[in-house]
Design an enzyme around this catalytic site. Structure first.
Site, PDB file in Angstrom:
ATOM      1  N   ASN A 114     -49.865  72.290  -4.311  1.00 21.85           N
ATOM      2  CA  ASN A 114     -51.176  71.711  -4.019  1.00 21.85           C
ATOM      3  C   ASN A 114     -51.928  71.213  -5.243  1.00 21.85           C
ATOM      4  O   ASN A 114     -53.104  70.857  -5.161  1.00 21.85           O
ATOM      5  CB  ASN A 114     -52.047  72.730  -3.274  1.00 21.85           C
ATOM      6  CG  ASN A 114     -52.452  73.907  -4.142  1.00 21.85           C
ATOM      7  OD1 ASN A 114     -52.081  74.001  -5.308  1.00 21.85           O
ATOM      8  ND2 ASN A 114     -53.221  74.819  -3.588  1.00 21.85           N
ATOM      9  N   ARG A 251     -61.407  80.404  -6.704  1.00 16.69           N
ATOM     10  CA  ARG A 251     -61.616  81.485  -5.744  1.00 16.69           C
ATOM     11  C   ARG A 251     -63.104  81.820  -5.711  1.00 16.69           C
ATOM     12  O   ARG A 251     -63.780  81.840  -6.740  1.00 16.69           O
ATOM     13  CB  ARG A 251     -60.808  82.733  -6.117  1.00 16.69           C
ATOM     14  CG  ARG A 251     -59.308  82.605  -5.843  1.00 16.69           C
ATOM     15  CD  ARG A 251     -59.014  82.527  -4.359  1.00 16.69           C
ATOM     16  NE  ARG A 251     -57.601  82.434  -4.035  1.00 16.69           N
ATOM     17  CZ  ARG A 251     -56.959  81.306  -3.769  1.00 16.69           C
ATOM     18  NH1 ARG A 251     -57.600  80.149  -3.816  1.00 16.69           N
ATOM     19  NH2 ARG A 251     -55.678  81.318  -3.450  1.00 16.69           N
ATOM     20  N   GLN A 280     -63.544  84.656   3.509  1.00 16.38           N
ATOM     21  CA  GLN A 280     -63.114  83.471   4.229  1.00 16.38           C
ATOM     22  C   GLN A 280     -62.474  83.886   5.541  1.00 16.38           C
ATOM     23  O   GLN A 280     -61.685  84.836   5.543  1.00 16.38           O
ATOM     24  CB  GLN A 280     -62.130  82.646   3.386  1.00 16.38           C
ATOM     25  CG  GLN A 280     -62.781  81.981   2.207  1.00 16.38           C
ATOM     26  CD  GLN A 280     -61.877  80.985   1.493  1.00 16.38           C
ATOM     27  OE1 GLN A 280     -62.256  80.401   0.503  1.00 16.38           O
ATOM     28  NE2 GLN A 280     -60.672  80.778   1.978  1.00 16.38           N
ATOM     29  N   HIS A 299     -62.251  75.664   2.907  1.00 17.43           N
ATOM     30  CA  HIS A 299     -61.136  75.745   1.955  1.00 17.43           C
ATOM     31  C   HIS A 299     -60.047  74.730   2.320  1.00 17.43           C
ATOM     32  O   HIS A 299     -59.009  75.078   2.890  1.00 17.43           O
ATOM     33  CB  HIS A 299     -60.576  77.162   1.952  1.00 17.43           C
ATOM     34  CG  HIS A 299     -59.712  77.471   0.775  1.00 17.43           C
ATOM     35  ND1 HIS A 299     -59.265  78.727   0.484  1.00 17.43           N
ATOM     36  CD2 HIS A 299     -59.204  76.684  -0.209  1.00 17.43           C
ATOM     37  CE1 HIS A 299     -58.522  78.718  -0.601  1.00 17.43           C
ATOM     38  NE2 HIS A 299     -58.461  77.477  -1.042  1.00 17.43           N
TER      39      HIS A 299
END
Length: 350
Positions: A114, A251, A280, A299
Site C-alpha cells: 500500500n 496510526r 477503529q 482508514h
C-alpha cells in the site's frame, strides 16, 4: 486447513465492483482457489461473537488492519490450532505480537502493498489543508460564494518546510512526490540515510524536536510501537509552529486524542488530516470528528483497488507457501520462530 478472513463489509459495492477484493463478500479472491484444494475459508465482517465462534478450530487468521477486529492475547489463547496470522495490507499492530511470539505463531503482512496508495493520500491531504479545500468545498455545497473567507487561510505549498517523521518506504515516497512542489524537506528516523540517498530524495536529516518545531507541515509515517504510542503528546503538539499543519496516515494512537482536540480548538495548529483513528472504526462521538479545521477520512489511504490487488496477491503467496510447508517470503515476516523479526516493530524510536 481452516482459514478465517476478518474483512470489512463491502455492501452493495462488493457485487458491483468485483475488484473490491478486501471486503468479506469477495474474500480476497481466495475462496474458489482454497476450497478447490479442499480447505475451508470463512470470510466475515463480524468482529464479535461471529469471529470468536471460529477461533477454536482456525489454523490461519487473516485480517485487515484494525477493522473489523483486534486480535488480542485472549483471542490468540482461544485459538489452540492457530499457526499463522496474516495482515491483508501493512501494519500488524492489530495483532498482539508478543502473544503470537510466545505461542510460536508466524505473523506476516504484505510489505509494500500500500505504500504508493498511502503516499499519494498524504500528498492529497497536505494540499487539502494548505489550500483550505474543505471550507471551499462546503461553500459550494451551501450555495455560497465567499471568496475572501476561503482564501484568507489558503497558501501555496512551494517553499514551505515539510518534516517527515518516519522515512521508510512510505516516507521516502512522500518525499519523492513533494520534490516537484519545491518544498524544503526534512526527515526524522531512527537511522539516518547515507548522504547520497538524502541528496537523491532532496531531504535532510533533523532531530525530532527540531523538525517538529521548525516545520510548516509535519507528516507522520512511523509504525505504532510501545515507543511511538502517544509520541505526539500535548507537549510535542504545542512545540509545533503556530499555524502549522499535521498529517497522520500512520496510526491513530501515535497522536494523543484529547491533546490534539485541545490544540486544534486553541487554534495552535491550522489543520489536521489523516485517516487513522483509535479505536477503529471510530465511534460516532469520537472527538476528532468535530474538531475545527480537520480533513479526516476513514482508514482508506491504503485501500485503493490497486493496493487491494497487491495485498490479495500477497496473501495468496503466503498461503501457498504455508500449505506447501515452505518458508514465507522474509520480506513479509513480522513474527517468526518465537520472536519479533521485523525492524519496523523494534523499540528503535525510543
Amino acid at each position: 486447513m481452516k482459514a478465517v478472513a476478518v474483512l470489512y463489509p463491502g455492501g452493495p459495492a462488493a457485487a458491483e465492483t468485483p475488484e473490491l477484493l478486501g471486503c468479506a463478500e469477495n474474500a480476497l479472491g481466495l475462496r474458489d482457489w482454497l476450497e478447490g484444494q479442499g480447505h475451508e475459508l470463512v470470510a466475515t465482517s463480524d468482529a464479535g461473537a461471529g469471529l470468536d465462534s471460529h477461533l477454536p478450530t482456525v489454523d490461519v487468521l487473516i485480517a485487515t488492519p484494525f477493522w473489523p477486529a483486534y486480535i488480542s492475547r485472549e483471542r490468540i489463547e482461544n485459538a489452540p490450532n492457530l499457526k499463522l496470522l496474516l495482515t491483508a495490507g501493512v501494519g500488524s499492530d492489530h495483532f498482539d505480537l508478543a502473544a503470537a511470539a510466545e505461542r510460536g505463531i508466524t505473523v506476516a503482512e504484505i510489505t509494500g502493498s500500500n505504500v504508493v496508495s498511502v503516499a499519494e493520500h498524504v500528498v492529497m491531504q497536505i494540499l487539502t489543508l494548505v489550500r483550505n479545500y474543505m471550507p471551499a468545498y462546503r461553500e459550494v455545497l451551501d450555495g455560497g460564494w465567499d471568496i475572501g473567507k476561503v482564501a484568507a487561510p489558503s497558501h501555496d505549498l512551494e517553499d514551505k518546510r515539510v518534516g517527515i517523521v518516519g522515512f521508510g518506504r512510505i516516507g521516502q515516497r512522500v518525499a519523492t512526490r513533494l520534490k516537484g512542489f519545491d518544498v524544503q524537506l526534512r526527515y526524522f528516523d531512527y537511522r539516518r540515510l547515507p548522504h547520497t540517498e538524502e541528496t537523491v530524495l532532496g531531504a535532510r536529516f533533523q532531530g525530532l524536536r527540531a523538525l517538529v518545531a521548525e516545520s510548516d507541515l509535519v507528516s507522520i509515517n512511523i509504525p505504532l510501537t510501545p515507543a511511538t504510542q502517544g509520541m505526539f503528546d500535548r507537549d510535542l503538539l504545542y512545540s509545533m509552529k503556530k499555524g502549522a499543519y499535521l498529517v497522520n496516515t500512520a496510526r491513530g494512537r501515535i497522536v494523543d486524542t484529547d491533546a490534539l482536540v485541545e490544540v486544534m480548538e486553541a487554534g495552535h495548529l491550522a489543520g489536521y488530516a489523516g485517516d487513522v483513528w483509535y479505536p477503529q472504526p471510530a465511534p460516532a462521538d469520537h472527538p476528532w470528528r468535530n474538531m475545527p479545521n480537520h480533513a479526516m477520512t476513514p482508514h482508506v489511504s491504503g485501500t485503493t483497488l490497486e493496493a487491494q490487488r497487491r495485498y490479495a496477491n500477497g496473501i495468496r503467496e503466503c498461503l501457498t507457501s504455508f500449505i506447501a510447508g515452505e518458508p514465507i517470503d522474509r520480506d513479509y515476516i513480522i513474527v517468526d520462530g518465537g520472536r519479533v523479526a521485523s525492524p519496523s516493530y523494534s523499540p528503535a524510536y525510543q
